[in-house]
Design an enzyme around this catalytic site. Structure first.
Site, PDB file in Angstrom:
ATOM      1  N   HIS A 114      31.295  52.004  76.202  1.00  0.00           N
ATOM      2  CA  HIS A 114      30.625  53.294  76.395  1.00  0.00           C
ATOM      3  C   HIS A 114      29.185  53.120  75.908  1.00  0.00           C
ATOM      4  O   HIS A 114      28.930  52.306  75.011  1.00  0.00           O
ATOM      5  CB  HIS A 114      31.366  54.320  75.528  1.00  0.00           C
ATOM      6  CG  HIS A 114      30.947  55.734  75.711  1.00  0.00           C
ATOM      7  ND1 HIS A 114      29.812  56.251  75.134  1.00  0.00           N
ATOM      8  CD2 HIS A 114      31.521  56.765  76.382  1.00  0.00           C
ATOM      9  CE1 HIS A 114      29.708  57.535  75.443  1.00  0.00           C
ATOM     10  NE2 HIS A 114      30.738  57.874  76.196  1.00  0.00           N
TER      11      HIS A 114
ATOM     12  N   GLN B 132      38.749  56.529  71.997  1.00  0.00           N
ATOM     13  CA  GLN B 132      39.876  56.803  72.905  1.00  0.00           C
ATOM     14  C   GLN B 132      41.210  56.355  72.319  1.00  0.00           C
ATOM     15  O   GLN B 132      42.257  56.706  72.863  1.00  0.00           O
ATOM     16  CB  GLN B 132      39.656  56.087  74.254  1.00  0.00           C
ATOM     17  CG  GLN B 132      38.450  56.570  75.042  1.00  0.00           C
ATOM     18  CD  GLN B 132      38.583  58.008  75.542  1.00  0.00           C
ATOM     19  OE1 GLN B 132      39.676  58.588  75.574  1.00  0.00           O
ATOM     20  NE2 GLN B 132      37.469  58.604  75.902  1.00  0.00           N
TER      21      GLN B 132
ATOM     22  N   LYS C 101      38.167  64.749  70.831  1.00  0.00           N
ATOM     23  CA  LYS C 101      39.062  64.101  71.800  1.00  0.00           C
ATOM     24  C   LYS C 101      40.496  64.083  71.293  1.00  0.00           C
ATOM     25  O   LYS C 101      41.397  63.561  71.940  1.00  0.00           O
ATOM     26  CB  LYS C 101      38.596  62.665  72.072  1.00  0.00           C
ATOM     27  CG  LYS C 101      37.244  62.589  72.777  1.00  0.00           C
ATOM     28  CD  LYS C 101      36.889  61.169  73.076  1.00  0.00           C
ATOM     29  CE  LYS C 101      35.418  60.976  73.409  1.00  0.00           C
ATOM     30  NZ  LYS C 101      35.022  61.498  74.712  1.00  0.00           N
TER      31      LYS C 101
ATOM     32  N   CYS D 214      29.360  57.486  81.202  1.00  0.00           N
ATOM     33  CA  CYS D 214      28.576  56.891  80.097  1.00  0.00           C
ATOM     34  C   CYS D 214      28.900  55.412  79.934  1.00  0.00           C
ATOM     35  O   CYS D 214      28.913  54.893  78.806  1.00  0.00           O
ATOM     36  CB  CYS D 214      28.795  57.638  78.779  1.00  0.00           C
ATOM     37  SG  CYS D 214      28.160  59.295  78.800  1.00  0.00           S
TER      38      CYS D 214
HETATM   39  N1  PLP Z   1      33.310  55.618  72.964  1.00  0.00           N
HETATM   40  C1  PLP Z   1      34.196  55.907  73.917  1.00  0.00           C
HETATM   41  C2  PLP Z   1      35.161  54.854  74.367  1.00  0.00           C
HETATM   42  C3  PLP Z   1      34.212  57.180  74.482  1.00  0.00           C
HETATM   43  O1  PLP Z   1      35.092  57.475  75.443  1.00  0.00           O
HETATM   44  C4  PLP Z   1      33.286  58.146  74.032  1.00  0.00           C
HETATM   45  C5  PLP Z   1      33.236  59.482  74.636  1.00  0.00           C
HETATM   46  O2  PLP Z   1      33.581  59.671  75.775  1.00  0.00           O
HETATM   47  C6  PLP Z   1      32.406  57.794  73.012  1.00  0.00           C
HETATM   48  C7  PLP Z   1      32.434  56.518  72.504  1.00  0.00           C
HETATM   49  C8  PLP Z   1      31.411  58.765  72.482  1.00  0.00           C
HETATM   50  O3  PLP Z   1      32.048  59.842  71.894  1.00  0.00           O
HETATM   51  P1  PLP Z   1      31.203  61.114  71.412  1.00  0.00           P
HETATM   52  O4  PLP Z   1      30.516  61.630  72.648  1.00  0.00           O
HETATM   53  O5  PLP Z   1      32.215  62.039  70.883  1.00  0.00           O
HETATM   54  O6  PLP Z   1      30.236  60.611  70.415  1.00  0.00           O
END
Ligand code: PLP
Length: 413
Positions: free
Chosen positions: A122, A202, A225, A365
């Site tokens: 991500h 996740q 999440k 993302c």
């Molecule tokens: N890492 C992973 C694998 C994610 O799916 C996400 C969010 O979709 C994030 C990091 C970032 O999470 P946050 O937007 O809550 O900081």
């Protein structure tokens, strides 16, 4: 197995209609819905003991402090951290990773050093390391995926050179659902003396997690999440790692003694929590992990594996669908990303919404993965959680068939 209809009854939003149809919420990798128990914990805080923490001797402040610190202890137990001192409250996974990048890593990564990530990160676990590598003259090495969309472990191992300071990898991809063998990867990284950061955004919501068993230096995850409110998340850090880190934000609460000339830092983990924290949402996260722990994460995982197995089988009926991610369910979470030949995912998402089906479309993302590895501008993604049902998967497939007919890709019945 838990009682699915009782679980669903705990989530008020699941009974709403969208565009005249029952909501089918399949965007859980973006954010989960919240059970009544979490919503009530927030209301209870604001109605009965709203107050600042760690500062007052009056009853409300003591109650708020107790509940806030209790929540930290609950989350620590949930991931089997050795103690609550190892958990820093942050806003989300992104902030947790940036905190490590801007403090611990900024002091340790220098010219010629290497940081290893994977092809499926991500942006939150890619951009901070990419930028740090640029600033420090270090190198970012990207471990490849295999053709089966599992991590190519041999490639990861090959990239772990003696100058590797950090391996930062996802535990579960939000695009492919790929689960990485995080414990094995951490062991390999430690063998070359590299520190380990796991992006568990996740995995903590969907898998049983034991941070001591994973043996990582840092584990980052978000509350929203995993049934908790938005705006709260955690950085778990191994004791030595946390002690070596310098505070990032300076101000109230993170200090022990202050003079006009200097200041000394508070105990762990408060040293990293400057200013008034997100008290209500931390308490909400405590209620969320109570809920998950009562269901049992083994049960949550089992339910999602069965649902994913069912969904993958139903997707086989759709000739137009290219489905991404590992076929091996031991290495896959409840995420199904797909592309429908000739249909833009965005159009698909809009048609599905008219049927009450909420999925996500876009690059999720993870632009380099979607554009350079999967070679598509965007994908559509259905992602499941503990309240989803096989009937909802059927509704998704039915809505996809309708979309195909709508766009003239299948005969109108
Ligand atoms: N890492 C992973 C694998 C994610 O799916 C996400 C969010 O979709 C994030 C990091 C970032 O999470 P946050 O937007 O809550 O900081």
């Amino acid at each position: 197995m838990y009682d699915l209809s009782a679980v669903r009854a705990d989530f008020p939003v699941l009974s709403r209609q969208v565009n005249g149809k029952p909501l089918v919420y399949l965007d859980n990798a973006a954010t989960s819905q919240k059970p009544r128990q979490v919503i009530e914990a927030l209301v209870d805080y604001y109605e009965r003991y709203n107050s600042n923490v760690h500062r007052g001797v009056h009853t409300l402040s003591v109650e708020a402090t107790d509940r806030y610190e209790e929540a930290r202890e609950k989350v620590a137990r949930f991931i089997n951290a050795p103690s609550a001192e190892h958990l820093v409250w942050v806003r989300n996974t992104t902030e947790a990773i940036n905190l490590v990048a801007k403090t611990w890593a900024a002091e340790r990564v220098g010219p010629g050093d290497r940081i290893v990530v994977t092809e499926m990160e991500h942006h939150s676990n890619l951009v901070p390391w990419q930028q740090l590598a640029k600033e420090r003259g270090a190198e970012l090495a990207i471990a490849a995926l295999g053709a089966d969309h599992k991590l190519d472990e041999a490639d990861f191992e090959r990239l772990l050179t003696p100058n590797t300071r950090l391996a930062a990898f996802t535990h579960m991809s939000n695009v492919l659902g790929t689960i990485t063998p995080a414990k094995r990867l951490a062991e390999s990284a430690r063998r070359v003396g590299a520190a380990v950061l796991i992006d568990a955004a996740q995995s903590v919501p969907h898998l049983p997690i034991d941070v001591q068993d994973l043996d990582a230096d840092f584990v980052a995850f978000s509350g929203h999440k995993m049934l908790a409110p938005t705006g709260i998340g955690c950085l778990y850090a191994r004791g030595e790692a946390l002690e070596q880190m310098q505070p990032f934000l300076h101000g109230g609460e993170m200090v022990l003694e202050v003079t006009y000339e200097d200041a000394s830092w508070n105990y762990l983990p408060m040293r990293f929590e400057a200013g008034t924290p997100n008290i209500a949402d931390a308490i909400g996260m405590g209620a969320a992990v109570d809920y998950l722990a009562a269901l049992g994460m083994e049960n949550v995982r089992r339910h999602e594996v069965e649902l994913t197995r069912y969904a993958l089988r139903r997707f086989e009926e759709l000739e137009e669908a290219v489905v991404y991610g590992p076929a091996d369910l031991d290495y896959r979470g409840g995420v199904v990303s797909f592309h429908m030949e000739g249909l833009h995912p965005h159009d698909l998402g809009q048609v599905l919404d008219t049927e009450g089906v909420a999925i996500r479309t876009g690059h999720h993302c993870a632009m380099p993965l979607v554009r350079s590895r999967l070679n598509v501008p965007a994908t559509a993604r259905a992602s499941f959680y503990l309240y989803n049902t096989e009937e909802e998967v059927d509704a998704l497939i039915e809505a996809l068939n309708k979309a195909l007919r709508y766009f003239g890709r299948a005969p109108r019945s």
